[in-house]
Design a protein around this motif. Structure first.
Motif, PDB file in Angstrom:
ATOM      1  N   ALA A 255      -1.857   4.178  -2.694  1.00  0.00           N
ATOM      2  CA  ALA A 255      -0.645   3.390  -2.459  1.00  0.00           C
ATOM      3  C   ALA A 255      -0.940   1.920  -2.676  1.00  0.00           C
ATOM      4  N   ARG A 256      -0.028   1.254  -3.370  1.00  0.00           N
ATOM      5  CA  ARG A 256      -0.168  -0.184  -3.584  1.00  0.00           C
ATOM      6  C   ARG A 256       0.941  -0.898  -2.825  1.00  0.00           C
ATOM      7  N   SER A 257       0.546  -1.814  -1.971  1.00  0.00           N
ATOM      8  CA  SER A 257       1.540  -2.601  -1.243  1.00  0.00           C
ATOM      9  C   SER A 257       1.127  -4.059  -1.391  1.00  0.00           C
ATOM     10  N   GLY A 258       1.891  -4.826  -2.154  1.00  0.00           N
ATOM     11  CA  GLY A 258       1.472  -6.192  -2.475  1.00  0.00           C
ATOM     12  C   GLY A 258       0.177  -6.121  -3.257  1.00  0.00           C
ATOM     13  N   GLU A 259      -0.820  -6.862  -2.801  1.00  0.00           N
ATOM     14  CA  GLU A 259      -2.111  -6.900  -3.502  1.00  0.00           C
ATOM     15  C   GLU A 259      -3.069  -5.843  -2.976  1.00  0.00           C
ATOM     16  N   THR A 260      -2.659  -5.108  -1.946  1.00  0.00           N
ATOM     17  CA  THR A 260      -3.582  -4.184  -1.278  1.00  0.00           C
ATOM     18  C   THR A 260      -3.405  -2.752  -1.775  1.00  0.00           C
ATOM     19  N   ILE A 261      -4.550  -2.088  -1.978  1.00  0.00           N
ATOM     20  CA  ILE A 261      -4.526  -0.686  -2.385  1.00  0.00           C
ATOM     21  C   ILE A 261      -5.041   0.158  -1.214  1.00  0.00           C
ATOM     22  N   TYR A 262      -4.333   1.213  -0.878  1.00  0.00           N
ATOM     23  CA  TYR A 262      -4.761   2.129   0.191  1.00  0.00           C
ATOM     24  C   TYR A 262      -4.937   3.509  -0.420  1.00  0.00           C
ATOM     25  N   GLU A 263      -5.890   4.264   0.115  1.00  0.00           N
ATOM     26  CA  GLU A 263      -6.033   5.658  -0.320  1.00  0.00           C
ATOM     27  C   GLU A 263      -6.004   6.551   0.905  1.00  0.00           C
ATOM     28  N   GLY A 264      -5.432   7.716   0.742  1.00  0.00           N
ATOM     29  CA  GLY A 264      -5.403   8.631   1.872  1.00  0.00           C
ATOM     30  C   GLY A 264      -4.418   9.749   1.626  1.00  0.00           C
ATOM     31  N   VAL A 265      -4.096  10.451   2.701  1.00  0.00           N
ATOM     32  CA  VAL A 265      -3.131  11.540   2.587  1.00  0.00           C
ATOM     33  C   VAL A 265      -1.790  11.042   3.129  1.00  0.00           C
TER      34      VAL A 265
END
Ligand code: BTN
Length: 273
Positions: A232-242
């Motif tokens: 998931a990309r939110s603004g400049e941040t990338i998150y990974e997960g379920v």
């Protein structure tokens, strides 16, 4: 003048009405206000800008700006949106109360899912927050822009782009990720019937909100995203997960590999599985 496009399929000749006009859309349209006024352009940079100008000048609620083709179609997250002739590119002007804003994302994508099924029989699903997919490929993108000042919504514009008669072979850059209704069906599709179903559905769901109805549950159940590994990309941040669940305000709850739970209010996801 009505332009009829001939398409050959399985030995039959399909006559697909491919012309658009304001009158063809509004004629006997079974809505109170959505689509009762349509402003049609054969070619336009983007329906979003015209809709915004119209809204600033106090256009009637439900006014639709429709273009046969857009030369500078805009997508979410400042992406471009490919919008050649033969597809659907429209923006709808609404004046919702502030509390409806989170539901509009759900409303627009559900209205698209319902109208595609009603007009073509094709089943589609939603990738959080509001991409509409058929066979895991994007068939529709939705861009919602609101002018909010001091807790009051001055106006909202819902922009909807549906790949209807998009010939994918002509656009190799989107071939792996996109589809169109004609590609899925192997025949041409009337934009008129999809647009008319869509406007009826947008109004029905919008009116349901004002009588206290909730579309959250149906939207949640239509998401392909839940239970999948995502980036998931939110603004400049990338998150990974379920993607574990979605909240009633539309935000995505992502479970990281360390067990943490992150709430993503706005952004975009890529399915990893
Ligand atoms: C996305 O998936 O990124 C959203 C795409 C939204 C495209 C539609 S087409 C009609 C309206 N006019 C635009 O310029 N964009 C929206």
């Amino acid at each position: 003048m009505i332009y009829l496009e001939r398409l050959l399929s399985i030995g039959l000749t399909y006559m697909v009405e491919n012309s658009l006009s304001a009158e063809l859309i509004t004629q006997d349209l079974e809505t109170r206000f959505v689509g009762q006024r349509v402003i049609y352009y054969p070619s336009l940079a983007s329906t979003m800008e015209v809709a915004r100008r119209e809204a600033q000048q106090g256009a009637a609620e439900g006014t639709v700006i429709l273009a046969d083709e857009q030369t500078a179609g805009r997508g979410r997250l400042e992406r471009a949106w490919l919008s050649p002739s033969g597809n659907i590119a429209l923006s709808i002007i609404l004046y919702p109360s502030l509390s409806y804003l989170p539901s509009l994302i759900m409303l627009a994508s559900l209205a698209v899912v319902h109208s595609i099924e009603a007009a073509t029989g094709l089943k589609s699903r939603i990738k959080w927050p509001n991409d509409v997919l058929i066979s895991d490929r994007k068939v529709c993108g939705i861009l919602i822009e609101s002018d909010v000042r001091v807790n009051t919504v001055n106006y909202t514009v819902i922009g909807i782009g549906i790949n209807v008669n998009l010939k994918l072979a002509d656009f190799p850059e989107i071939l792996p990720i996109a589809t169109s209704l004609s590609h899925e069906l192997g025949r041409g599709v009337s934009r008129l019937s999809v647009i008319r179903c869509l406007l009826v559905e947008v109004e029905r769901l919008y009116l349901a909100l004002s009588t206290g109805g909730s579309i959250y549950q149906e939207w949640r159940d239509s998401l392909v995203t839940l239970g999948k590994r995502v980036r998931a990309r939110s603004g400049e941040t990338i998150y990974e997960g379920v993607a574990e669940s979605v909240a009633e305000d539309g935000s995505l709850l992502l479970r990281g590999s360390d067990g943490s739970l992150t709430r993503i209010v706005a952004g975009d996801v890529t399915l990893r599985d």
